[in-house]
Write a protein that holds these residues in place. Sequence first.
Motif, mmCIF file in Angstrom:
data_model
loop_
_atom_site.group_PDB
_atom_site.id
_atom_site.type_symbol
_atom_site.label_atom_id
_atom_site.label_comp_id
_atom_site.label_asym_id
_atom_site.label_seq_id
_atom_site.Cartn_x
_atom_site.Cartn_y
_atom_site.Cartn_z
ATOM 1 N N GLY A 105 9.857 21.604 32.982
ATOM 2 C CA GLY A 105 10.034 21.184 34.760
ATOM 3 C C GLY A 105 10.943 19.420 34.515
ATOM 4 O O GLY A 105 11.646 19.464 35.994
ATOM 5 N N GLU B 21 21.451 16.884 43.686
ATOM 6 C CA GLU B 21 20.169 17.359 43.453
ATOM 7 C C GLU B 21 19.487 15.877 43.173
ATOM 8 O O GLU B 21 18.221 15.480 43.259
ATOM 9 C CB GLU B 21 19.783 18.098 42.537
ATOM 10 C CG GLU B 21 20.064 19.897 43.365
ATOM 11 C CD GLU B 21 20.092 20.135 42.191
ATOM 12 O OE1 GLU B 21 18.743 21.412 41.838
ATOM 13 O OE2 GLU B 21 20.916 21.112 41.502
ATOM 14 N N ALA C 155 7.852 17.136 39.286
ATOM 15 C CA ALA C 155 6.793 16.125 39.354
ATOM 16 C C ALA C 155 5.884 16.409 39.071
ATOM 17 O O ALA C 155 5.073 15.541 37.869
ATOM 18 C CB ALA C 155 6.741 15.528 41.061
ATOM 19 N N SER C 156 5.573 17.537 39.241
ATOM 20 C CA SER C 156 4.283 18.048 37.984
ATOM 21 C C SER C 156 4.342 17.679 36.349
ATOM 22 O O SER C 156 3.288 16.905 35.654
ATOM 23 C CB SER C 156 4.092 19.518 37.867
ATOM 24 O OG SER C 156 2.524 19.350 36.757
ATOM 25 N N ARG D 113 14.899 15.689 43.594
ATOM 26 C CA ARG D 113 15.017 15.883 45.092
ATOM 27 C C ARG D 113 14.410 17.393 45.100
ATOM 28 O O ARG D 113 14.848 18.318 44.516
ATOM 29 C CB ARG D 113 16.259 15.852 45.558
ATOM 30 C CG ARG D 113 16.574 14.263 45.582
ATOM 31 C CD ARG D 113 17.713 13.936 46.505
ATOM 32 N NE ARG D 113 17.968 12.655 47.038
ATOM 33 C CZ ARG D 113 19.268 12.310 46.381
ATOM 34 N NH1 ARG D 113 19.885 12.928 45.719
ATOM 35 N NH2 ARG D 113 19.730 10.761 46.723
ATOM 36 N N GLY D 114 12.776 17.656 45.751
ATOM 37 C CA GLY D 114 12.359 18.225 45.965
ATOM 38 C C GLY D 114 11.874 20.007 44.524
ATOM 39 O O GLY D 114 11.577 20.835 45.486
ATOM 40 N N ALA D 115 11.518 19.551 43.758
ATOM 41 C CA ALA D 115 11.874 20.013 42.622
ATOM 42 C C ALA D 115 9.949 19.661 42.295
ATOM 43 O O ALA D 115 9.611 18.853 42.072
ATOM 44 C CB ALA D 115 12.577 19.740 41.842
ATOM 45 N N THR D 116 9.212 20.103 42.884
ATOM 46 C CA THR D 116 8.130 19.862 42.334
ATOM 47 C C THR D 116 7.605 20.185 41.128
ATOM 48 O O THR D 116 6.379 19.462 40.307
ATOM 49 C CB THR D 116 6.464 21.706 43.434
ATOM 50 O OG1 THR D 116 7.121 22.254 43.141
ATOM 51 C CG2 THR D 116 6.706 21.277 44.961
ATOM 52 N N ALA D 117 7.932 21.317 40.587
ATOM 53 C CA ALA D 117 7.582 21.282 38.567
ATOM 54 C C ALA D 117 8.316 19.865 37.989
ATOM 55 O O ALA D 117 7.685 19.766 36.896
ATOM 56 C CB ALA D 117 8.756 22.453 38.413
ATOM 57 N N GLY E 107 10.711 13.700 36.921
ATOM 58 C CA GLY E 107 11.293 13.829 38.493
ATOM 59 C C GLY E 107 11.745 13.565 39.197
ATOM 60 O O GLY E 107 11.678 14.060 40.436
#
Length: 533
Positions: free
Chosen positions: A241, A107, A161-162, A155-159, A152
């Motif tokens: 996150g 990940e 990035a936020s 990979r693929g974790a929107t939480a 962030g």
Amino acid sequence: MTIDQIALLPTYVAAATAVLVLLADLVAPGRLGAVVGTTAFGMVATAGTAIGVGLGLGDAGRRTAFCVGPDQCSLVADPAAAAVGAAFAILALGAVALSLPVLRTGEVPVGEYCFLLACSLTGAVVLGGARDLITLIVALETLTLPLYLLVGIRRGATAGASAAVTFFVVSVVSTAVALLGAALVYTATGGVHLADIARADLAVPELRPLLKVGMVLLLAGLAFKVAAVPAHAWAPATYDGAPLPVAAYLSTASKLGGVVALLLVGVLAGGPVLATSGLTLAVLAVLSMTVGNLVALRQRRMVRLLAWSSVAQAGYVLAPLGALLATGGRTTEAVALAVAATVAYALFYVILEFSAFAAVVAVRGSADGGEIADYRGLARRSPWLTAVLVIALTGLAGLPPGLAGLFAKVAVVRSLLGGDAAWLAIVVAINAVIGLAYYIRVVASLFSGSAEPAAVTAATTATTAGAPATPPAPATTTTTVTAPAIAAVMAPGAAPVRAGWPVAAAVGVAAVLAVLVGLAPQGVLELAAFFTP
């Protein structure tokens, strides 16, 4: 200008670690063992070099670099700087050990992850020896900047990035405030070295208000690093996150870096306006411990609870220093007691917080921290991890068997009473009682029964794609549920917890330190004496 290369040796080793990690990832791309092994070796070498430089100072007691005068040096190597560098290297090494589960899943890109962690360590090593405002702020930002990407990086974790964006925006604002404060301090005193600011003779009375405003802004901007109110809102979202090992490093290294910066500015440079600096820190302490404890009472997610708890802990860390400076630091004994209490509490907090996060990583693996309810019945599945969590949480609450936290609370209250700040000691005591409620609630859940099967069935049914709500099926009916849905609800599950040996080692070392350091508080006080001007 004089430059002592020996004083810069720990910084060279930390920076070389980052370069070697890049080379290892280039030569052996995707080879987890080569990259992680290089990172771990470099961090061990950084800690050893820092300790070696600290022990080899001899009678002089310090080495200096980038000096333009007898006490106008940008970087100093002394026992305090050596201790800070070694502490950060050990924290980074622990973060690497905790990161192995998430790195194995793919990940997180291993090369970039280890490189950013080594870059953060480089800034931390410089921070311990910084003796002017420019070096201090640059070192603090070098410690923090890689963490934006680490939060962030999954990979693929929107939480994630936020959370990284939230962390970045609040950090930029806080850094701007700190830089404005530093500019006003320079305008009023004409110097950026901490020694020059401390002995500034303000012959023009009109400049004193400017210096006060500058010092308030500078301290408020630096308070972001310890997640103190009002620069605290980033912590819960960012911790929750981020990957769990990153949250463990961020919650400890960033806090320790902020404490070091506040000590350097407040004690070494706060001479002309000690009372203003102290009042600022005292207000931040009261707001932080009160807001953090009250909001933590309503948390249901484990990492968010630890985040709001860290906001409250920032208040306890700042309280002794604020009380000391508000009274003008009247005696050398008062200065030593307050600084010792601040350093001791910061050290105990780092050990206990890292222990708590290490246990969460061992339970959850590469998943997020989950709900507090997910930890119900953990005592039956993994007694030793439960013991670590109990030690960490009760220590943060100030109760045995977490003796480190118990001594830390006592040291803080004693320093406040010795500094004629009884009102602040009462505030600390009241908030400590409030904190007991949520810490004990989490500890109690570890020994309670597991979640009922019906609850699991309802939750998994709700997670099926586009499935409408339906009444429970009879016992004889077979219901098909996707594996990810089961994993999402059952984690950590009823099966025994199995952590890899690096994670287990990190958990064990952190737990042992949490107990042993509490049994030897006098050694911590002696270490804190290095920070006394």
